[in-house]
Design an enzyme around this catalytic site. Structure first.
Site: not given
Lengths: 364, 170
Positions: A47, A141, A176
């Site tokens: 991320s 995600d 995620h």
């Protein structure tokens, strides 16, 4: 007499407990040099850590051999669309754009990257051609969508990384998160703190194998302890949001006998040790250290933490939109001179210094 | 006379009040963070500078001839996609608000039906209303994020369109 001895022992024990209780916590030690071979450095992250991975990787490509990007967009992504602020681009086009066509503006980002390389603000683009990349986007995600990550792969191909050197995986129904093979971690398809999901494989193993080639399988036991070190000595700017303490894992053989390569691991938002300690999820339980042990690699875990003001970074993310230069309308968060990049590069350089005597307070 | 004030209240009521208090404090904190992110002057300067650079880099000029129909088709098609996606987002928002409304009615009516002492009833109602408030706030936050994505998409489409029509034609 026996009773007196017991009483004395009890008193001494109480005194010891009292002394320990009032002692200030031990400060993290200075990061020692280990004579590391930093010409084979690599980096990976999730991320915001994946966005930072691209920043470090492209800016310092002279020493890099590859990168692992889990749920991250291309380098300079927040500069995609001129009519949006950097923050707006970062939180829309670079994470979950309305349609793929208004996601990262890859041709523009490639051109900007070439300009930066020409100006000397980052290392030459040509360095990337013989590197190996791992890129991952989970099917479930919705934080950083596959439409964005597709552009990361396209960006590196446009910069000359052969498609055959990029392993791009979109086959897993993951949320995620960074992926592990630990039953206790979050279910694979969910997106939930601490963003470490069990999908039945260790993503760190795949990342390192993709970057360095055929590696040994992960070790069952570690020869060293994870080292907490003073990160603050590497920070020379006011608004980095970086923690005072960071972590490293140095296999015993790398401490004295061998010049080992360095792999930098970057956590995502809400994943720094300041947020998820004491579980130590990211720097102790994502499988990197076992791979480091089996393959003589030094793992470096820089840390960033939440900050509600000066700078505004409430979720403790790495900077990919310019918060570390809050006064500037044109902040530098992406060149070799960017505050966070400078700090991380200094840590890598320290690891390359000749072996020094370790007076560290190891943790874990 | 030495009786503590807290002993006058049922623990469930005290817990419910404390939860509202925590929620109010969290909201105040969030508001302060949002104000820190609200930097209109800096954003305007940033956008102005970026647009200037884009115009210079793209060598934007008026075209000498009519635009290529294929380019125009592409622009229109992308706009159609954006409008469809924006419409879907708005439909999703309406659906979310409806669901939250239905759930809220159920929660509050159940809370009002709670039998027992008045303090327990009040605690139950406070807990239910906090849940409802949080659910509506979540919907509202999602709506703001969606509106941001829609606005960003139109801005990006505009830039793409201008570049494909006017860039590098000198």
């Amino acid at each position: 007499m026996k009773h007196f001895d017991r009483l004395l022992r009890l008193r001494l024990l109480s005194l010891l407990v009292l002394i320990l209780a009032v002692m200030p916590p031990a400060e993290a030690a200075r990061l020692p040099g280990f004579g590391a071979d930093i010409s084979k450095t690599s980096v990976s992250g999730l991320s915001s850590g994946a966005f930072m991975t691209s920043q470090i990787y492209v800016a310092f490509s002279d020493i890099m051999v590859g990168a692992g990007i889990v749920a991250g967009g291309p380098y300079l992504c927040a500069k995609s669309w001129a009519g949006n602020s950097l923050l707006t681009n970062a939180t829309t086009a670079c994470m979950n754009p309305l349609t793929p066509s208004v996601g990262p503006n890859t041709p523009h980002l490639v051109a900007l990257t070439r300009d930066l390389a020409s100006s000397g603000a980052i290392d030459p683009i040509e360095n990337l051609a013989d590197d190996h990349l791992y890129i991952f986007s989970g099917k479930s995600d919705t934080t950083v969508t596959t439409a964005v990550v597709d552009q990361t792969a396209a960006y590196y191909e446009a910069l000359g990384v052969p498609a055959s050197s990029i392993r791009y995986d979109t086959s897993v129904n993951a949320g995620h998160a960074i992926i592990t093979d630990e039953n206790d971690d979050t279910d694979c398809s969910k997106t939930k703190e601490p963003y470490v999901n069990d999908c039945g494989f260790e993503q760190s193993n795949i990342i390192l194998n993709q970057i360095y080639g055929s590696l040994n399988p992960p070790a069952d036991t570690l020869s060293s302890e994870i080292m907490a070190f003073d990160q603050s000595e590497f920070i020379d700017a006011a608004n980095t949001s970086m923690s005072d303490t960071a972590y490293a894992y140095v296999p015993a053989v790398c401490k004295t006998h061998r010049s080992c390569p360095v792999h930098v691991v970057l956590h995502g938002c809400e994943q720094g040790a300041a947020v998820i300690d004491p579980s130590n999820k990211y720097y102790a339980q994502t499988g990197y250290n076992q791979m480091a042990e089996a393959n003589d690699i030094i793992m470096l875990y820089p840390q960033v933490q939440p900050s509600n003001a000066a700078p505004v970074n409430p979720k403790g993310c790495w900077d990919f939109w310019g918060y570390s230069s809050p006064q500037s309308a044109d902040p530098d968060y992406f060149t070799q001179n960017a505050p966070q990049l400078r700090a991380i590069r200094s840590m890598i350089d320290r690891l390359a210094e000749p072996v020094t005597t370790i007076s560290s307070t190891d943790t874990e | 006379m030495n009786q503590s004030v807290t002993e006058l209240f049922d623990t469930s009521l005290l817990d419910a009040v404390e939860q509202w208090n925590d929620y109010a404090n969290d909201n105040a904190q969030t508001e302060r963070v949002l104000w820190g992110l609200f930097t209109p002057v800096k954003d305007s300067l940033q956008i102005a500078q970026q647009v200037m650079e884009a115009v210079q880099a793209g060598n934007w000029t008026l075209p000498a001839s009519l635009p290529d129909p294929e380019v125009l088709g592409g622009i229109t098609s992308e706009l159609g996609d954006i409008q469809a996606a924006a419409f879907q987002k708005m439909l999703d928002e309406v659906g979310r608000y409806q669901n939250t409304g239905a759930e809220a009615g159920k929660l509050l009516s159940e809370a009002l039906e709670t039998s027992g002492e008045p303090q327990k009833q009040l605690a139950s109602w406070l807990e239910a209303s906090l849940k409802v408030t949080k659910a509506y706030q979540e919907d509202f936050n999602q709506q703001l994020a969606d509106l941001g994505a829609i606005q960003s998409a139109y801005t990006a489409w505009w830039q793409k369109s201008v570049e494909s029509l006017f860039a590098g034609k000198a």
